[in-house]
Write a protein that holds these residues in place. Structure first.
Motif: not given
Length: 521
Positions: A319-321, A493-497, A274-277, A310-317
């Motif tokens: 989870p919210d965290d 900004q998002f995680s590639g876990p 769960r990468p953050q920051g 928000p639209e771009v990030m929603a397309a990544m599929g």
């Protein structure tokens, strides 16, 4: 569990059958990186697999820990003169290259010079260096002709072109050509005779490596190897990679396929990071300032308003965290350097506002060629959503779809494209002098060719300032200038876990995978 695709399953079976001795050992870790290992010299390429390779076989003078702090690694320590113009460095006792020869100060000086020829942060540092000389076999000195406040940060940089140390006889070679041998002082040895490019690269512990006594923390501390062998397997098919991890035929994925994060989380035999920051990614639009229509700042500002994160990030599929829906900081949100400076245009983004700005800009329906990396699991959805947002705002978008390698090559040309979605590791964005959104201002080094003369002066002031509050103020001004000139457009900004088998213990969390401290239960 998702079924294997036949071609991918056969390829994976061939890789595993090719190394029966590895499968028989419980202390072998099998890994799939997000990009194939193709180049064995981390100075001549920016491919992420080369960075992973660098930290396996080489070592650095200074290491960054998980909190972004810089600690001695190959160094015992350093001293800085009161005027901050002289830095004295001392190597640890007993350091050896993998060929058995001792590590010397002259090796380190040659390595620093080679790296600085290829990396902007290193180049900025060397521009301020008047002398770099050995004192004796273990000590060397750097003298500056003018203040440069980030010598330690530069030598500890974990960017794509890593300041790794290598023997002087190799470091003195052409910095644009890969060195012919892999001789490092890192925790692993590369089994070059077994290397099959595009299939498998293997590593074993380096018996000459001397880990530090401190616990492992990011790229710092004791890099103790607790496995017998590491195999990097090239598997391009996303469903095959996910299925292999769930079946126990792979042990570690650098990035879990985003569509599979939820089912992998439900598997008790798999751990999903769960990468953050600073360990997350920043999605960006690389804007071509060298050609119409984005040579016009008013058109760039219309683009900035059209992109709704928000639209771009929603397309990544995801989870919210694992997503920051709206982030305006070029230094990453939820990170030590986060700032809101200059982010008002992003907070006010919307299609109606973008339409109005586009009408006011003088845009005349010229084609906007968007380079679309259709085969990339990360870049494909970003490109699709951004293209739709731009069309709704009134841009005449033409998508040029291809694989990522083709996109990367086309971005090097000043004409024939206007926009390209890309993704940057947060860890590469911390310092303005090394941050590609601002560091290449008014230069020919990086695709985009943005230029803001006022930004040049701000960067110069930042490089010279040694006062933390002044640095923070300048970093905020630099970010505001970036948004005002629209060097890039931020898309979220998002995680590639990462994901790994639960039987692996001691996994060191970091922005990219490292394989010391890891062991199988």
């Amino acid at each position: 569990m998702q079924p294997f695709r036949l071609a991918g399953a056969c390829a994976l079976a061939a890789l595993l059958l090719a190394a029966p001795e590895a499968r028989a050992q419980n202390r072998v870790v099998r890994v799939s990186l997000n990009t194939e290992l193709q180049v064995l010299d981390p100075i001549v390429t920016t491919i992420n697999s080369a960075r992973v390779f660098a930290y396996l076989v080489y070592d650095t003078l200074i290491g960054m820990d998980s909190g972004g702090n810089f600690r001695p690694q190959m160094l015992e320590g350093w001293e800085i003169s009161p005027d901050r113009l002289t830095y004295s460095f001392t190597l640890r006792d007993g350091l050896e290259w993998s060929d058995g020869t001792p590590v010397t100060a002259e090796d380190c000086i040659a390595s620093i010079r080679r790296w600085a020829r290829r990396e902007p942060f290193g180049g900025a540092m060397m521009d301020a260096v008047s002398e770099l000389r050995p004192i004796d076999a273990k000590r060397f000195e750097m003298r500056l002709s003018r203040p440069f406040a980030f010598v330690i940060e530069a030598l500890g940089r974990s960017g794509h072109q890593v300041p790794v140390m290598m023997p002087a006889r190799l470091a003195q070679m052409d910095a644009a050509v890969p060195v012919p041998e892999v001789i490092g002082s890192g925790p692993f040895l590369f089994l070059r005779n077994e290397w099959r490019p595009g299939e498998r690269a293997s590593f074993i512990p380096n018996p000459r490596y001397r880990p530090r006594a401190e616990p492992a923390d990011g790229l710092a501390g004791g890099k103790v190897v607790r496995i017998d062998r590491l195999d990097l397997l090239s598997i391009s098919d996303q469903s095959t990679r996910a299925a292999a991890l769930q079946a126990g035929e792979l042990d570690f994925l650098e990035i879990a396929p985003l569509d599979f994060v939820a089912p992998l989380r439900r598997n008790p035999n798999v751990v999903v990071g769960r990468p953050q920051g600073i360990d997350q990614f920043l999605a960006l639009l690389n804007v071509n300032h060298a050609a119409p229509p984005f040579d016009n700042v008013k058109v760039r500002r219309a683009l900035q308003a059209a992109v709704q994160q928000p639209e771009v990030m929603a397309a990544m599929g995801l989870p919210d965290d694992l997503v920051v829906p709206t982030c305006g900081s070029i230094y990453m949100c939820n990170a030590p350097g986060s700032t809101d400076a200059g982010t008002e245009p992003l907070r006010n983004a919307g299609i109606e506002r973008a339409r109005n700005l586009l009408r006011e800009s003088g845009y005349n329906n010229e084609p906007v060629i968007l380079l679309h990396a259709q085969t990339s699991a990360l870049l494909n959805p970003i490109g699709m959503v951004v293209a739709d947002q731009m069309r709704r705002a009134g841009f005449n978008v033409e998508m040029l779809s291809s694989d990522y390698a083709t996109v990367a090559q086309r971005r090097l040309r000043r004409t024939g494209w206007a926009l390209a979605p890309i993704v940057n590791n947060g860890i590469d964005l911390l310092n303005p002098i090394a941050n590609p959104l601002v560091a290449f201002n008014c230069s020919d080094v990086s695709p985009g060719w943005y230029c803001d003369p006022g930004l040049t002066d701000l960067l110069r002031q930042y490089a010279a300032s040694g006062e933390p509050q002044r640095q923070r103020d300048l970093a905020a001004q630099i970010q505001a200038a970036m948004h005002g000139n629209v060097n890039y457009v931020l898309a979220g900004q998002f995680s590639g876990p990462p994901a790994w088998r639960a039987s692996l213990r001691g996994v060191v969390p970091f922005s990219f995978p490292v394989f010391w401290n890891m062991e199988r239960r």
